[in-house]
Design a protein around this motif. Structure first.
Motif, PDB file in Angstrom:
ATOM      1  N   ALA A  38       0.834  -1.206   0.000  1.00 23.52           N
ATOM      2  CA  ALA A  38       0.000   0.000   0.000  1.00 23.52           C
ATOM      3  C   ALA A  38       0.869   1.258   0.000  1.00 23.52           C
ATOM      4  N   LEU A  39       1.913   1.262   0.803  1.00 25.23           N
ATOM      5  CA  LEU A  39       2.811   2.418   0.856  1.00 25.23           C
ATOM      6  C   LEU A  39       3.508   2.644  -0.473  1.00 25.23           C
ATOM      7  N   ALA A  40       4.007   1.572  -1.076  1.00 29.76           N
ATOM      8  CA  ALA A  40       4.669   1.694  -2.387  1.00 29.76           C
ATOM      9  C   ALA A  40       3.684   2.194  -3.437  1.00 29.76           C
ATOM     10  N   SER A  41       2.464   1.691  -3.392  1.00 27.16           N
ATOM     11  CA  SER A  41       1.443   2.094  -4.365  1.00 27.16           C
ATOM     12  C   SER A  41       1.062   3.566  -4.208  1.00 27.16           C
ATOM     13  N   MET A  56      -0.564   6.674 -11.591  1.00 24.59           N
ATOM     14  CA  MET A  56      -1.607   6.989 -10.601  1.00 24.59           C
ATOM     15  C   MET A  56      -2.625   5.859 -10.548  1.00 24.59           C
ATOM     16  N   TYR A  57      -3.000   5.313 -11.694  1.00 24.68           N
ATOM     17  CA  TYR A  57      -3.941   4.190 -11.717  1.00 24.68           C
ATOM     18  C   TYR A  57      -3.283   2.914 -11.202  1.00 24.68           C
ATOM     19  N   VAL A  58      -2.021   2.699 -11.527  1.00 22.35           N
ATOM     20  CA  VAL A  58      -1.297   1.544 -10.990  1.00 22.35           C
ATOM     21  C   VAL A  58      -1.268   1.641  -9.466  1.00 22.35           C
ATOM     22  N   GLY A  59      -1.028   2.826  -8.951  1.00 24.70           N
ATOM     23  CA  GLY A  59      -1.020   3.025  -7.506  1.00 24.70           C
ATOM     24  C   GLY A  59      -2.367   2.731  -6.875  1.00 24.70           C
ATOM     25  N   LEU A 101      -5.737  -1.347  -3.759  1.00 18.53           N
ATOM     26  CA  LEU A 101      -6.826  -2.329  -3.710  1.00 18.53           C
ATOM     27  C   LEU A 101      -6.290  -3.756  -3.537  1.00 18.53           C
ATOM     28  N   VAL A 102      -5.192  -4.076  -4.214  1.00 16.61           N
ATOM     29  CA  VAL A 102      -4.573  -5.396  -4.048  1.00 16.61           C
ATOM     30  C   VAL A 102      -4.065  -5.554  -2.612  1.00 16.61           C
TER      31      VAL A 102
END
Length: 153
Positions: free
Chosen positions: A25-28, A70-73, A78-79
């Motif tokens: 989550a932090l990386a995203s 931004m969408y990858v993040g 969500l993952v």
């Protein structure tokens, strides 16, 4: 909310799972935030519903890892939440998000950016993946550890 609705109440996750999902989550969030900051520094819009307002093509930093960091993040968060919930079912909303964003939003953005930036945007599309691929990992490592590749004589 969709993830919780699909999975109901979950048991408290184990410490290892919490750590892994927290790191993801932090990386995203960092990826999405770094991209938004680059857009702001370049003075261009981060407004997804008006890609025609883009005043600069941002292709460096995390935007060299993915054309849509931004969408990858967002998908990564969500993952991470699905992992934290310990549920394969919680991945269904992730898949729905990715399909919807990919087919509707990104397609419209790419059309607008192609019209606005022409061959420069085409070259960017040819060299940088829409989401993530093997090139993404190498570029991310290059950004984090610039001297990791062995030099050739």
């Amino acid at each position: 909310m969709a993830q919780r609705a699909l999975t109901g109440r979950t048991q408290a996750p184990k410490a290892g799972r919490t750590a892994v999902s927290g790191c993801l989550a932090l990386a995203s969030m960092s990826m999405a935030g770094a991209s938004a900051a680059q857009f702001r520094r370049r003075g261009t819009t981060v407004e997804p519903f008006h890609p025609e307002r883009a005043s600069a093509l941002v292709i460096t930093g995390v935007n060299s890892v993915s054309r849509n960091p931004m969408y990858v993040g967002m998908a990564g968060v969500l993952v991470a939440h699905a992992l934290w919930r310990t549920s394969w079912v919680a991945l269904i909303p992730v898949a729905g998000f990715v399909v919807l964003i990919d087919r509707a939003q990104i397609a419209a953005e790419e059309t607008a950016l192609g019209q606005r930036f022409g061959s420069e945007y085409e070259a960017y599309c040819a060299s940088t993946p829409r989401w993530l691929d093997r090139r993404s990992l190498a570029r991310a490592v290059d950004m984090l550890v610039p001297s990791w590749r062995p030099t050739t004589a």
